[in-house]
Structures are given as C-alpha cells and as structure tokens.
Design a protein around this motif. Structure first.
Motif, short mmCIF file in Angstrom:
data_model
loop_
_atom_site.label_atom_id
_atom_site.label_comp_id
_atom_site.label_asym_id
_atom_site.label_seq_id
_atom_site.Cartn_x
_atom_site.Cartn_y
_atom_site.Cartn_z
N ARG A 98 0.82 -1.22 0.00
CA ARG A 98 0.00 0.00 0.00
C ARG A 98 0.86 1.28 0.00
NH1 ARG A 98 -0.72 -2.11 5.14
NH2 ARG A 98 0.36 -0.94 6.79
N ASP A 99 2.12 1.16 0.45
CA ASP A 99 2.98 2.34 0.55
C ASP A 99 3.91 2.49 -0.65
OD1 ASP A 99 1.89 2.94 3.02
OD2 ASP A 99 3.38 1.77 4.12
N LEU A 100 3.77 1.64 -1.67
CA LEU A 100 4.63 1.72 -2.84
C LEU A 100 4.17 2.83 -3.78
CD1 LEU A 100 5.10 -2.05 -3.79
CD2 LEU A 100 6.64 -0.61 -2.44
N SER A 101 5.12 3.40 -4.52
CA SER A 101 4.78 4.37 -5.57
C SER A 101 4.21 3.63 -6.77
CB SER A 101 6.02 5.15 -6.00
OG SER A 101 6.94 4.29 -6.68
N GLY A 102 3.65 4.39 -7.72
CA GLY A 102 3.08 3.78 -8.92
C GLY A 102 4.12 2.98 -9.70
N GLY A 103 5.33 3.52 -9.83
CA GLY A 103 6.38 2.80 -10.55
C GLY A 103 6.80 1.54 -9.84
N GLU A 104 6.87 1.57 -8.51
CA GLU A 104 7.26 0.39 -7.75
C GLU A 104 6.18 -0.70 -7.84
OE1 GLU A 104 10.07 2.15 -4.17
OE2 GLU A 104 7.89 2.47 -4.06
N ARG A 105 4.92 -0.29 -7.83
CA ARG A 105 3.84 -1.27 -7.99
C ARG A 105 3.91 -1.93 -9.36
NH1 ARG A 105 -0.70 -0.32 -4.28
NH2 ARG A 105 -2.19 -1.00 -5.86
N ARG A 106 4.25 -1.14 -10.37
CA ARG A 106 4.35 -1.68 -11.73
C ARG A 106 5.50 -2.70 -11.82
NH1 ARG A 106 0.41 -2.20 -15.25
NH2 ARG A 106 0.88 -1.58 -17.38
N ARG A 107 6.62 -2.38 -11.18
CA ARG A 107 7.76 -3.30 -11.19
C ARG A 107 7.40 -4.60 -10.46
NH1 ARG A 107 12.43 -0.59 -8.52
NH2 ARG A 107 11.35 1.38 -8.42
N LEU A 108 6.65 -4.47 -9.36
CA LEU A 108 6.23 -5.66 -8.61
C LEU A 108 5.29 -6.52 -9.45
CD1 LEU A 108 6.29 -7.28 -6.02
CD2 LEU A 108 4.48 -5.80 -5.10
N GLN A 109 4.41 -5.89 -10.23
CA GLN A 109 3.54 -6.65 -11.14
C GLN A 109 4.37 -7.47 -12.13
OE1 GLN A 109 1.06 -3.41 -12.69
NE2 GLN A 109 -0.71 -4.68 -12.24
N LEU A 110 5.39 -6.83 -12.69
CA LEU A 110 6.25 -7.51 -13.65
C LEU A 110 6.93 -8.73 -13.03
CD1 LEU A 110 8.01 -4.55 -15.51
CD2 LEU A 110 6.67 -6.36 -16.58
N LEU A 111 7.43 -8.56 -11.81
CA LEU A 111 8.13 -9.65 -11.16
C LEU A 111 7.19 -10.81 -10.87
CD1 LEU A 111 10.85 -10.53 -10.16
CD2 LEU A 111 10.40 -9.43 -7.97
N ARG A 112 5.97 -10.51 -10.47
CA ARG A 112 4.98 -11.58 -10.23
C ARG A 112 4.73 -12.38 -11.50
NH1 ARG A 112 -0.49 -9.77 -8.06
NH2 ARG A 112 -0.72 -11.96 -7.53
N LEU A 113 4.71 -11.70 -12.65
CA LEU A 113 4.51 -12.40 -13.91
C LEU A 113 5.68 -13.33 -14.21
CD1 LEU A 113 3.11 -9.74 -16.42
CD2 LEU A 113 1.85 -11.33 -14.99
#
Length: 601
Positions: free
Chosen positions: A407-422
């Motif tokens: 919940r405390d991540l920035s938009g760019g960090e959330r996007r990077r986390l999405q990529l890693l999950r994939l």
C-alpha cells in the motif's frame, strides 16, 4: 536568450529522504527540457518547486518579471462543468474561435469530444486531452507537464509532440516535461535533466543524446573508481601491517584510508530484470477464429481472425475505445466472445500485465518480498538458485523497500512488482497492456533488454513507439471499425492512415515484406479477384477519393464558419458536432478505401 525561471541552491527533504540537495539550474526562453530519473527520485517534486506549488526547505526559486507558469499534474483534477467551461472558462467565444492556434488544439485533442459534454462523463484518455487543451490554449510563458502522454494513444502523442515543437521553437516561452516516453523526449526536447540522489545532472539533446552522454560519464566515473580502488588497496595493506605498529603510524595516513573506505559511492543502475525459465511452447499458441465481440449495440470486433504462433512478437495500436484491452482479455481468457472462438494450445502458460495496478490492492497489507514468495519462494536463474528477496533486489527494491507494505509503494514500484509476479510464474506467452505506464527510463531499458531475448510469444499494447519498434516484429491496429489491420509499415503507417494519407500507407504496405503465413482480415488467403471485381474496386477507390477530397473542403468551411459565428455559442456547438460527424465518416471511408485498394491492385 532571456532568463525565465531558475532554482538557486534549492534543498528539499521529505521525511528522511533528501530529494533535492542544493540544486541550481536555469530555464531560458526557447528551452525544451525533458526530465528523467528513477521512480521516486524527485522529478515531480522538482516540477512542483519550480512552478511554486511547493516551497523548498532552503534556497530560492527565481522568476523573471511577470513570468507565468502553467502546470499539468499527473492527476487530471478538472473543474466541474462542461468541456467548454474547463477549456475556455468564461472567455468570449469570438476571442478563441477566430484563433487558428486554438482551433488547431481543438482539432488535435478534442475532435471526438463534444464541447457541451460534462467532464465527469469522459474517459481517462478524454479527460487527459481536455486537461492538456485547457493549458495549450493559454499564453503562459512556461509550460510544465508531468507525464503528459499518460492515457494518450500513439496518434495523440504524435500530435502533441508536433504542436510543442512548433510552439516553442520560435522562442515564445519554455517547456519542462517529465515523461518516460523516449520517442517523445527525442522528438521534442533539446535538453535533458536527470534527477537522482538529490542532484540534477544536465545534458544537451534529447533522450538518445542523453544516453550517449551518460554512458561517457559512467565510463569516466568507472576509470576514476578504478584509480580510487588501487589507492584503497594500498592504504588497506598499509593499515594491516601489524596491530602494534598501527599506533605509531601517522594519523593523517589513517584518516586518509578511512576516508577512502567511507567514500564508497552507492551503485547506480543496479536494476536488472532476470530472465527466468520459460515453459516449452508447442506449435499451436492462440488462434482467434471468426470472433465477434459486442457490448450492447457497440461492436468492438467484427468477425476477426488472428493467428498467433510460437515466438510471434506483435504490437497492438489503435484509437481509444477501439477494443485493444478487450482483445487482450480474449487472449487471456478473461473475456468471452459474442460469436466465434479463441483456440488455445495445450502447452501455453499465459501471463498478463493489465493496465491498472488495482490487482495489487488485495495484497496491500503484504510486504514486497512476501508478495513474490506467495508466487514462488525461489527460482533457478543461470544454474543458480535465487530467493525471493534476491529477486526483488535485482528489480531495484533496496533491502528497506523490500520490507515495505504494498500500500505504501509508488506507482512505478507497484508496476515493477507486477512484472516480477509475472516472470516468476515462468510463462511462455506474455500479454502486456501499456507496460510503460509509471515506469522510469532505466526500468524501461531493463524491460526491453529482457524482452529482446524473450523466447516465448509476446503481444504488447502500447503508445510507446520506442518500445514497440524495439521489441515487436510486427504491428496490428484497431481503428474503431471492428476490424484488425496488419501494419507492415509499422506505427508510421498507422499515423498516416489516421491522418488520411491512405495512398502513402497503401504504398508502404505493398513494398514492405510480408510473411507467407501472415493473417489477413481483408480477404481469404489464396483468393484472386475477378476482372469484374477489380473494375468495381477501382471505381470504388475513385468514388471514395472524391468524397475524401470533398470532406476536406467541408472541414475547412466549417472552421471558417466557426470563426465567423464565434459569438453564437449554440452555433459553435452545432458546427463542432458537424465536424465530429465528418471525422467519423472520414474514418469509415479510409477503411473502405484500404479494402478496395487491395482488390484493385
């Protein structure tokens, strides 16, 4: 050139982080500056400080005379009311309807938006264009844009770039823009500011020149670091010459060695996307067969056939609302067709990166490393086993950020986390819907490097021409008429088609190489038109060209009438409606021309 705006030893700290540390820079008349840097480095903060929206902790921001600054924020917080109210406020219609520059803004950004529409009813892309139009019709000396290409399609990005270059190449003010769109940076900017580690490095030129100059700086820094390490080794060897002797050594030598150790700089560019194992693909991947997709009366896809094979790398472009995301949903099996079917290979493992980051909301209380551990606790890369914490560190999350709740991540960090999950799921089919949203240029470079060697099948929706042209082998387009069109000429062919330059687009399609097994939506493979069909097609081509010429004349006449009736609010709205109707007819004619031209030869 006249000085317009500047920062003098500006310092700003948020919490425990110093985003700007005694930063000094200036903005002169005629400057077009692109601002780049890692997510969270302080790019948007720099814009707020320069525009006066946020006061620095120390230092000052200077303005020349009565310099006015207009700002486009990342959030489109529009005023309540109609599009006309937001864009022009209470301005007398004759003051703007007779201005060719303002009419060009209307034509470029608001062609599909009714001026009397309530802004609350608009889509995200339409709201972004309205917010841009409200700034571009003004005469402020400095224009500050924070991610202006977000939610714009390829056509909108191209128009905005052309408009800004024409406007600021004459020295009539200055432009500062934060964007991750590398093509846009190269097309528009003459200088680049890189924000990192509390400093701002300045480079001449757009993105390409910035990358070259930064590489040279890094080379020089590496040479300097090598010399420092050589000195460090000597000093450390000297310090190790016996504990009893150390107390008698000169203090300045000990201090010098300790300074070398303490001066170890933090590593730059530590971001790396890791290519993990990819499941084997069979010869069948995804076959879209005679698919129609409709929502109520709106038909997004009309009898579309598209065959996607192993190793295919397709880019998908199109107008907003044409059905790109819905088509991606069909491929991902999230959306079911109204008619037809999507045939799936037995061995495919599909991973989809969706346009929004709301799919992480349900994981808001988990820490970054815990999110990855839920997918897989470890993976094998290059024969070496990596834990989840090692993976997130490779993706640019420091040890502290890896323990941060989602919940405390920035938009760019959330996007990077999405990529890693994939990626930890080891898929063999990647579906990426606007993957560049919220990513900084370093992350984009890492993503492209990963996709360059991707052994599986790739389908990408993006307005980022730089990404599409680098990682995709072929582009397809949805133009809003329910058909899927092959674009052998790439993004430029799409833009020409949208601008109405159909003959040039057709010529590019004829001269471009075509794969023998490429799908076609115009006619069944192997069919040969009869002489009668060819004659009829040529007549149809001539008819359409005459009508397109007539439409161009009618549009020019409507623009003149808008200027002449600028004081009549109702008349202006009616003429604007007529313009939009002509634009819709032109789109349909262009599509019909392309189909007839293929038959006419």
């Amino acid at each position: 050139m006249a000085h317009l705006l500047g920062a003098d030893r500006v310092t700003l700290t948020l919490g425990t982080r110093t985003l700007l540390d005694e930063v000094s820079l200036g903005l002169d008349d005629g400057a077009r500056v692109g601002v780049v840097g890692p997510n969270g480095a302080g790019k948007s903060t720099l814009l707020r400080v320069l525009s006066g929206a946020q006061a620095p902790d120390a230092g000052r921001v200077t303005r020349s005379g009565s310099t006015r600054v207009a700002v486009l924020d990342q959030r489109d917080e529009l005023a309540v009311g109609t599009v006309l109210d937001v864009v022009h406020g209470s301005a007398d219609p004759h003051l703007w309807a007779s201005d060719a520059r303002i009419r060009a803004v209307h034509s470029g950004l608001l062609a599909d938006v009714a001026l009397d529409a309530d802004v609350s009813s608009l889509s995200g892309g339409q709201r972004r264009r309205v917010a841009l139009a409200a700034l571009l019709v003004r005469d402020d000396e400095v224009l500050v844009l924070d991610e202006p290409t977000n939610h714009l399609d390829v056509e909108g990005v191209a128009w905005l770039a052309e408009h800004l270059v024409a406007r600021y190449s004459r020295g009539q003010g200055a432009l500062v823009v934060v964007t991750h769109d590398r093509w846009f940076l190269d097309a528009v900017c003459t200088r680049t500011w890189e924000v990192h580690d509390g400093t701002v490095d300045q480079y001449d030129g757009g993105y390409a020149a910035y990358v070259l100059a930064r590489a040279e700086r890094n080379r020089q820094a590496a040479a300097s670091e090598e010399r420092r390490q050589n000195v460090l080794r000597k000093e450390l060897a000297w310090l190790r010459r016996g504990a009893p002797a150390r107390t008698s050594k000169p203090k300045f030598r000990i201090d010098a060695a300790n300074a070398l150790i303490a001066d170890e700089p933090p590593p730059r560019d530590q971001l790396a996307l890791t290519r993990m194992a990819t499941a084997r693909l069979g010869k069948d991947v995804l076959d879209v067969e005679d698919v129609t997709l409709a929502y109520g009366e709106k038909v997004l896809l009309d009898d579309v056939t598209w065959r996607i094979g192993p190793g295919d790398r397709f880019g998908l472009v199109g107008v907003n609302g044409a059905g790109k995301t819905s088509l991606m949903g069909l491929l991902a099996d999230r959306v079911q067709p109204t008619r037809g079917r999507v045939k799936r290979g037995k061995t495919i493992q599909v991973a989809e990166l969706r346009q929004d980051v709301e799919d992480l909301d349900e994981l808001a209380d988990l820490r970054v490393v815990e999110v990855v551990e839920r997918e897989k606790r470890s993976v094998v890369v290059g024969g070496k086993e990596l834990t989840a914490s090692q993976l997130v560190e490779r993706l640019g999350f420091t040890r502290e950020r890896a323990r941060t709740p989602v919940r405390d991540l920035s938009g760019g960090e959330r996007r990077r986390l999405q990529l890693l999950r994939l990626l930890v799921g080891e898929p063999n089919v990647l579906l990426l819907d606007e993957p560049t949203n919220d990513l900084d240029t370093d992350t984009l470079a890492a993503l492209e490097d990963l996709l360059d060697g991707w052994p599986g099948t790739l389908v990408v929706i993006s307005h980022d021409r730089y990404l599409l042209e680098r990682v995709c082998d072929r582009q397809y387009a949805l133009l809003g008429d329910g058909r899927l069109r092959d674009l052998p000429g790439g993004v430029e062919q799409y833009l020409e088609l949208r601008r109405g330059a159909v003959p040039r687009a057709s010529a590019a399609a004829e001269t471009a190489p075509r794969a023998s097994d490429a799908p076609s939506t115009a006619a069944p493979e192997g069919s040969t038109p009869s002489p009668a069909d060819v004659r009829a097609a040529r007549k149809e081509v001539a008819r359409i060209e005459r009508r397109l010429s007539r439409i161009a004349e009618l549009e020019a006449g409507l623009h003149d009438r808008m200027a002449a009736n600028a004081t009549d609010h109702e008349q202006v709205l009616a003429l604007d409606s007529d313009l939009r109707a002509l634009a819709a007819e032109k789109d349909e004619l262009e599509a019909a021309w392309l189909e007839a031209a293929e038959t006419a030869g």
